[in-house]
Design an enzyme around this catalytic site. Structure first.
Site, PDB file in Angstrom:
ATOM      1  N   ASP A  66       0.812  -1.231   0.000  1.00  0.00           N
ATOM      2  CA  ASP A  66       0.000   0.000   0.000  1.00  0.00           C
ATOM      3  C   ASP A  66       0.839   1.271   0.000  1.00  0.00           C
ATOM      4  OD1 ASP A  66      -2.954  -0.604   0.171  1.00  0.00           O
ATOM      5  OD2 ASP A  66      -2.251  -1.905   1.790  1.00  0.00           O
ATOM      6  N   ARG A 138      -9.089   2.969  11.409  1.00  0.00           N
ATOM      7  CA  ARG A 138      -7.630   3.112  11.401  1.00  0.00           C
ATOM      8  C   ARG A 138      -7.084   4.123  12.420  1.00  0.00           C
ATOM      9  NH1 ARG A 138      -5.760   1.444   6.276  1.00  0.00           N
ATOM     10  NH2 ARG A 138      -6.957  -0.430   5.737  1.00  0.00           N
ATOM     11  N   HIS A 166     -11.748   5.970   5.576  1.00  0.00           N
ATOM     12  CA  HIS A 166     -11.215   7.174   6.217  1.00  0.00           C
ATOM     13  C   HIS A 166     -12.218   8.324   6.141  1.00  0.00           C
ATOM     14  CE1 HIS A 166      -6.925   5.679   5.123  1.00  0.00           C
ATOM     15  NE2 HIS A 166      -7.099   5.536   6.418  1.00  0.00           N
ATOM     16  N   VAL A 261      -8.669  -0.270  -4.627  1.00  0.00           N
ATOM     17  CA  VAL A 261      -8.082  -0.633  -3.331  1.00  0.00           C
ATOM     18  C   VAL A 261      -8.293   0.529  -2.337  1.00  0.00           C
ATOM     19  CG1 VAL A 261      -6.465  -2.428  -4.059  1.00  0.00           C
ATOM     20  CG2 VAL A 261      -5.800  -0.041  -4.278  1.00  0.00           C
ATOM     21  N   CYS A 267      -4.840  10.567  -1.529  1.00  0.00           N
ATOM     22  CA  CYS A 267      -3.982   9.559  -0.875  1.00  0.00           C
ATOM     23  C   CYS A 267      -2.593   9.482  -1.489  1.00  0.00           C
ATOM     24  CB  CYS A 267      -4.605   8.170  -0.993  1.00  0.00           C
ATOM     25  SG  CYS A 267      -6.356   8.128  -0.677  1.00  0.00           S
TER      26      CYS A 267
HETATM   27  C1  LIG Z   1      -8.226   9.141   1.935  1.00  0.00           C
HETATM   28  N1  LIG Z   1      -7.780   7.754   1.790  1.00  0.00           N
HETATM   29  C2  LIG Z   1      -8.811   6.867   1.375  1.00  0.00           C
HETATM   30  C3  LIG Z   1      -6.446   7.414   2.064  1.00  0.00           C
HETATM   31  N2  LIG Z   1      -5.700   8.290   2.484  1.00  0.00           N
HETATM   32  N3  LIG Z   1      -5.906   6.193   1.977  1.00  0.00           N
HETATM   33  C4  LIG Z   1      -6.258   5.080   1.196  1.00  0.00           C
HETATM   34  C5  LIG Z   1      -5.551   3.821   1.619  1.00  0.00           C
HETATM   35  C6  LIG Z   1      -5.957   2.616   0.848  1.00  0.00           C
HETATM   36  C7  LIG Z   1      -5.248   1.366   1.276  1.00  0.00           C
HETATM   37  N4  LIG Z   1      -5.544   0.282   0.394  1.00  0.00           N
HETATM   38  C8  LIG Z   1      -5.616   0.969   2.697  1.00  0.00           C
HETATM   39  O1  LIG Z   1      -6.613   0.254   2.863  1.00  0.00           O
HETATM   40  O2  LIG Z   1      -4.923   1.349   3.629  1.00  0.00           O
END
Ligand SMILES: CN(C)C(=N)NCCC[C@H](N)C(=O)O
Ligand SMILES: [Zn+2]
Length: 277
Positions: A66, A138, A166, A261, A267
């Site tokens: 990632d 998270r 998020h 993903v 991001c």
């Molecule tokens: C604002 N967004 C959505 C982000 N800053 N990050 C996306 C992370 C995606 C990664 N596959 C995961 O699941 O961590």
């Protein structure tokens, strides 16, 4: 506040082939690696060639599927860079390269050392006046407490993330005092709480698609208000909403592969202002 969005640098990272099978995701979608790399190159080209940002490109790491989603590894504001402790254990080592890059750019580094704390940058919405931080799968309370300690000049409010990954999976800044928000019920519930808890009254730009509400706003000297947003191919109804913005220089940027993903446009970069203001 006047200089909010006045970015000079961006930190980005390559896509490892391991993203295809191993990146974290909420649904089963097959990522086209070549297409994803092409889309990221278009994104980086926009930052560099169209907008004139100095782009630091970190190499992809196959052991970190990632790692392209650099936003989650750091929160940068003023002269301080907070290196996060990502909520997903598989993502924790991503912060090492980010820390080195930010040290190189002479930021005051604050590290989230407490091993009970978690925070992903994707949960952090900075409006130029205050921080809103999503309490999500998270990011936890301790992570938010450490962020508040790192950026004492700004108020920090916690917002619940009812659905999705998020906070910025369904919102982001779209202009000075203008927040883009998705129109799903969970997104709108979070927006109501933001309006009740925030220090300031913000205008809103409501997008039919939650994912399209993740856009990238900048206010660049010589260019004015700039917005990277979804393409009409991916989100036709939301793209129409962006196309109606008359004050912005608009850049539709394709993101179909990262979105498989759970990655949005924001991001893929950590945006930095080294103007001193
Ligand atoms: C604002 N967004 C959505 C982000 N800053 N990050 C996306 C992370 C995606 C990664 N596959 C995961 O699941 O961590
Ligand atoms: Zn799909």
């Amino acid at each position: 506040m006047a200089s909010f969005g006045n970015f000079t640098h961006a930190i980005v990272r390559g896509i490892p082939a391991s993203l295809v099978q191993e990146a974290l995701r909420s649904s089963l979608c097959q990522v086209d690696l070549v297409k994803a790399q092409h889309q990221l190159q278009l994104h980086i080209g926009t930052l560099k060639d169209e907008l004139g940002l100095q782009v630091v490109e970190l190499p992809a790491d196959e052991s970190l599927p990632d790692c392209v989603f650099v936003e989650d590894c750091a929160v940068v504001c003023g002269d301080t860079a907070l290196i996060t402790r990502p909520g997903a254990p598989s993502r924790r080592k991503e912060t090492k390269a980010m820390k080195s890059a930010l040290q190189e750019l002479n930021f005051k580094i604050v590290e989230m050392k407490d091993d009970t704390a978690t925070l992903d940058g994707g949960d952090v919405l900075f409006t130029g006046r205050e921080f809103f931080v999503g309490l999500s799968k998270r990011t936890n309370h301790r992570g938010i407490e450490i962020l508040a300690g790192a950026f004492k000049d700004y108020p920090v409010s916690t917002l619940p993330v009812f659905e999705g990954l998020h906070l910025k999976s369904f919102c982001s800044m779209a202009g000075p005092d203008l927040i883009a928000f998705g129109s799903s019920e969970p997104a709108q519930k979070t927006l109501k709480i933001l309006q009740q808890t925030g220090d300031h009254h913000y205008k809103t730009l409501i997008l039919p698609d939650d994912a399209a509400a993740n856009c990238v706003f900048m206010n660049l000297s010589g260019k004015g208000q700039v917005l990277l947003h979804c393409t009409p191919e991916e989100y036709p109804n939301s793209a129409k909403v962006f196309e109606r913005l008359t004050d912005h220089l608009l850049f539709p940027v394709p993101n179909s592969e990262m979105s498989k993903v759970d990655g949005g446009l924001s991001c893929c970069s950590v945006l930095i202002s080294k103007t001193g203001s």
